[in-house]
Design a protein around this motif. Structure first.
Motif, PDB file in Angstrom:
ATOM      1  N   GLU A 122      53.600  76.681  10.922  1.00 51.67           N
ATOM      2  CA  GLU A 122      52.653  77.739  11.275  1.00 51.67           C
ATOM      3  C   GLU A 122      53.115  78.465  12.548  1.00 51.67           C
ATOM      4  OE1 GLU A 122      47.908  78.474  12.328  1.00 51.67           O
ATOM      5  OE2 GLU A 122      48.622  76.433  11.956  1.00 51.67           O
ATOM      6  N   ALA A 123      53.560  77.696  13.555  1.00 55.08           N
ATOM      7  CA  ALA A 123      54.000  78.303  14.821  1.00 55.08           C
ATOM      8  C   ALA A 123      55.204  79.211  14.587  1.00 55.08           C
ATOM      9  CB  ALA A 123      54.346  77.207  15.832  1.00 55.08           C
ATOM     10  N   HIS A 124      56.148  78.756  13.761  1.00 48.33           N
ATOM     11  CA  HIS A 124      57.335  79.578  13.457  1.00 48.33           C
ATOM     12  C   HIS A 124      56.926  80.850  12.710  1.00 48.33           C
ATOM     13  CE1 HIS A 124      61.191  80.924  11.999  1.00 48.33           C
ATOM     14  NE2 HIS A 124      60.713  80.877  10.777  1.00 48.33           N
ATOM     15  N   PHE A 125      56.079  80.680  11.704  1.00 52.59           N
ATOM     16  CA  PHE A 125      55.630  81.819  10.893  1.00 52.59           C
ATOM     17  C   PHE A 125      54.927  82.861  11.761  1.00 52.59           C
ATOM     18  CE2 PHE A 125      51.948  83.608   8.549  1.00 52.59           C
ATOM     19  CZ  PHE A 125      52.643  84.428   7.670  1.00 52.59           C
ATOM     20  N   MET A 126      53.978  82.407  12.585  1.00 57.88           N
ATOM     21  CA  MET A 126      53.213  83.358  13.405  1.00 57.88           C
ATOM     22  C   MET A 126      54.096  84.036  14.451  1.00 57.88           C
ATOM     23  SD  MET A 126      50.301  83.740  12.095  1.00 57.88           S
ATOM     24  CE  MET A 126      49.912  85.024  13.280  1.00 57.88           C
ATOM     25  N   GLU A 144      45.199  93.282  18.324  1.00 51.80           N
ATOM     26  CA  GLU A 144      43.805  93.680  18.092  1.00 51.80           C
ATOM     27  C   GLU A 144      43.095  92.728  17.126  1.00 51.80           C
ATOM     28  OE1 GLU A 144      44.037  97.726  16.777  1.00 51.80           O
ATOM     29  OE2 GLU A 144      44.591  98.469  18.761  1.00 51.80           O
ATOM     30  N   MET A 145      43.877  91.954  16.380  1.00 51.97           N
ATOM     31  CA  MET A 145      43.273  91.012  15.427  1.00 51.97           C
ATOM     32  C   MET A 145      42.655  89.835  16.155  1.00 51.97           C
ATOM     33  SD  MET A 145      46.016  90.718  12.335  1.00 51.97           S
ATOM     34  CE  MET A 145      46.346  92.110  11.243  1.00 51.97           C
ATOM     35  N   GLN A 146      41.669  89.247  15.500  1.00 57.99           N
ATOM     36  CA  GLN A 146      41.048  88.053  16.063  1.00 57.99           C
ATOM     37  C   GLN A 146      41.831  86.820  15.616  1.00 57.99           C
ATOM     38  OE1 GLN A 146      37.016  88.232  14.663  1.00 57.99           O
ATOM     39  NE2 GLN A 146      36.453  89.859  16.082  1.00 57.99           N
ATOM     40  N   LYS A 151      44.628  83.179  11.481  1.00 60.91           N
ATOM     41  CA  LYS A 151      44.471  81.954  10.673  1.00 60.91           C
ATOM     42  C   LYS A 151      44.422  82.305   9.183  1.00 60.91           C
ATOM     43  CE  LYS A 151      44.276  77.549  11.257  1.00 60.91           C
ATOM     44  NZ  LYS A 151      45.384  76.888  11.965  1.00 60.91           N
ATOM     45  N   GLN A 152      43.774  83.416   8.871  1.00 67.62           N
ATOM     46  CA  GLN A 152      43.679  83.817   7.455  1.00 67.62           C
ATOM     47  C   GLN A 152      45.049  84.163   6.879  1.00 67.62           C
ATOM     48  OE1 GLN A 152      40.425  86.435   6.405  1.00 67.62           O
ATOM     49  NE2 GLN A 152      41.498  87.202   4.598  1.00 67.62           N
ATOM     50  N   LEU A 153      45.886  84.817   7.678  1.00 67.45           N
ATOM     51  CA  LEU A 153      47.264  85.105   7.237  1.00 67.45           C
ATOM     52  C   LEU A 153      47.970  83.799   6.888  1.00 67.45           C
ATOM     53  CD1 LEU A 153      48.855  87.682   9.726  1.00 67.45           C
ATOM     54  CD2 LEU A 153      48.516  88.017   7.274  1.00 67.45           C
ATOM     55  N   TRP A 154      47.897  82.838   7.812  1.00 72.57           N
ATOM     56  CA  TRP A 154      48.577  81.558   7.619  1.00 72.57           C
ATOM     57  C   TRP A 154      48.002  80.797   6.426  1.00 72.57           C
ATOM     58  CZ3 TRP A 154      52.443  78.542   7.647  1.00 72.57           C
ATOM     59  CH2 TRP A 154      52.289  77.156   7.560  1.00 72.57           C
ATOM     60  N   MET A 155      46.670  80.726   6.333  1.00 68.38           N
ATOM     61  CA  MET A 155      46.063  79.960   5.238  1.00 68.38           C
ATOM     62  C   MET A 155      46.326  80.616   3.886  1.00 68.38           C
ATOM     63  SD  MET A 155      45.092  77.332   6.750  1.00 68.38           S
ATOM     64  CE  MET A 155      44.452  76.474   5.317  1.00 68.38           C
ATOM     65  N   GLN A 164      43.734  86.704  -0.230  1.00 65.34           N
ATOM     66  CA  GLN A 164      43.349  86.260   1.117  1.00 65.34           C
ATOM     67  C   GLN A 164      44.399  86.740   2.140  1.00 65.34           C
ATOM     68  OE1 GLN A 164      43.157  81.971   1.437  1.00 65.34           O
ATOM     69  NE2 GLN A 164      42.428  81.993   3.529  1.00 65.34           N
ATOM     70  N   PHE A 165      45.670  86.597   1.794  1.00 67.84           N
ATOM     71  CA  PHE A 165      46.750  86.995   2.698  1.00 67.84           C
ATOM     72  C   PHE A 165      46.789  88.517   2.885  1.00 67.84           C
ATOM     73  CE2 PHE A 165      51.090  88.497   3.347  1.00 67.84           C
ATOM     74  CZ  PHE A 165      51.457  87.789   4.483  1.00 67.84           C
TER      75      PHE A 165
END
Length: 275
Positions: A122-126, A144-146, A151-155, A164-165
């Motif tokens: 997740e850390a690498h992806f983000m 600007e995103m919350q 989290k929604q991108l990752w999940m 969802q993505f």
């Protein structure tokens, strides 16, 4: 972004039939059967191989198991590269299923990063998504995103949920109407014939006179060896998601539609296979 939703779906749902086999020198209590899986091109090996791990651990003693890693024909597979990129770069001319060897010992420290948990993925992806947005929008959109959007991108990727993505990712693909595209195109070009991990430079989608830059323009500038001379034979294939896009394709369109979930265009330049 232009609405070619079918292209986005085709990219997201791309799968590679894969056969996982335990390395012959691993110690087992009984014979380890191969394990077959359809791997999602847009994901990461360590994210989608829990079943593979469980399958082989069933025939092994606990003391013989350390960190799992994967290899194809002698090359350790980098878990932080998307699966589709690994296949295009290393195996695109081989017959399917893709034959991957599974190891639980002898972790190749020089070649691979450790992947202690899903948090590392997740850390690498983000961090890739944030780097891409710095190039595209000076980080304005991602900042600007919350936290719940991140989290929604990752999940969405983690759980293989296209809608969802893309509900969040589409914001990262927008740009002001008065501009013809992003500030810079997030891309990385990979070659097996060089020690350099990849080529990454600043490249704008639109020229100073307002013309859309193409894939061919990018390659001529940053990786000229990938493009055949006009009178010469084609020595390389240029692949994204297992296809060879036409060199006339506008880079902006490619960036919006053929980027991986990390928002980068991962481009493989591989030697033209002999017929």
């Amino acid at each position: 972004m232009t609405d070619d939703k079918d292209v986005l779906r085709d990219v997201w749902f791309g799968r590679i039939p894969t056969c996982f086999t335990l390395y012959q020198d691993e110690i087992t209590e009984r014979e380890a059967e191969p394990y077959y899986l359809l791997l999602p091109r847009v994901s990461y090996l360590t994210l989608v191989t829990d079943k593979v791990k469980k399958h082989f651990q069933k025939v092994m003693r606990q003391e013989d198991i350390s960190e799992i890693w994967f290899e194809y024909e002698g090359t350790p597979l980098k878990w932080h590269y998307p699966i589709g990129l690994l296949f295009d770069l290393l195996a695109s001319s081989s017959a399917l299923p893709w034959n991957i060897t599974v190891h639980f010992k002898g972790f190749p420290e020089k070649d691979l990063l450790h992947c202690p948990s899903k948090d590392a993925i997740e850390a690498h992806f983000m961090s890739c998504v944030k780097e891409a947005d710095a190039l595209k929008h000076k980080s304005q959109i991602i900042n600007e995103m919350q936290k719940k959007d991140h989290k929604q991108l990752w999940m969405g990727l983690h759980n293989d949920r296209f809608d969802q993505f893309w509900a969040i990712n589409r914001k990262l693909m927008e740009y002001p109407a008065e501009e013809n595209g992003f500030r810079y195109i997030p891309f990385r070009i990979y070659q097996t014939t060089t020690e350099r991990p990849f080529i990454q430079k600043l490249f704008r989608p639109v020229s100073t006179d307002g013309q859309l830059h193409t894939l061919g323009d990018l390659l001529k500038e940053v990786c000229p060896s990938a493009v055949a001379p006009e009178d010469g034979e084609k020595k390389n294939q240029v692949m994204i998601h297992g296809i060879e896009p036409m060199l006339e394709t506008p880079l902006q369109w490619l960036s919006e539609h053929l980027s991986y979930p990390d928002n980068f265009l991962h481009i493989s330049v591989i030697p033209q296979p002999a017929d």
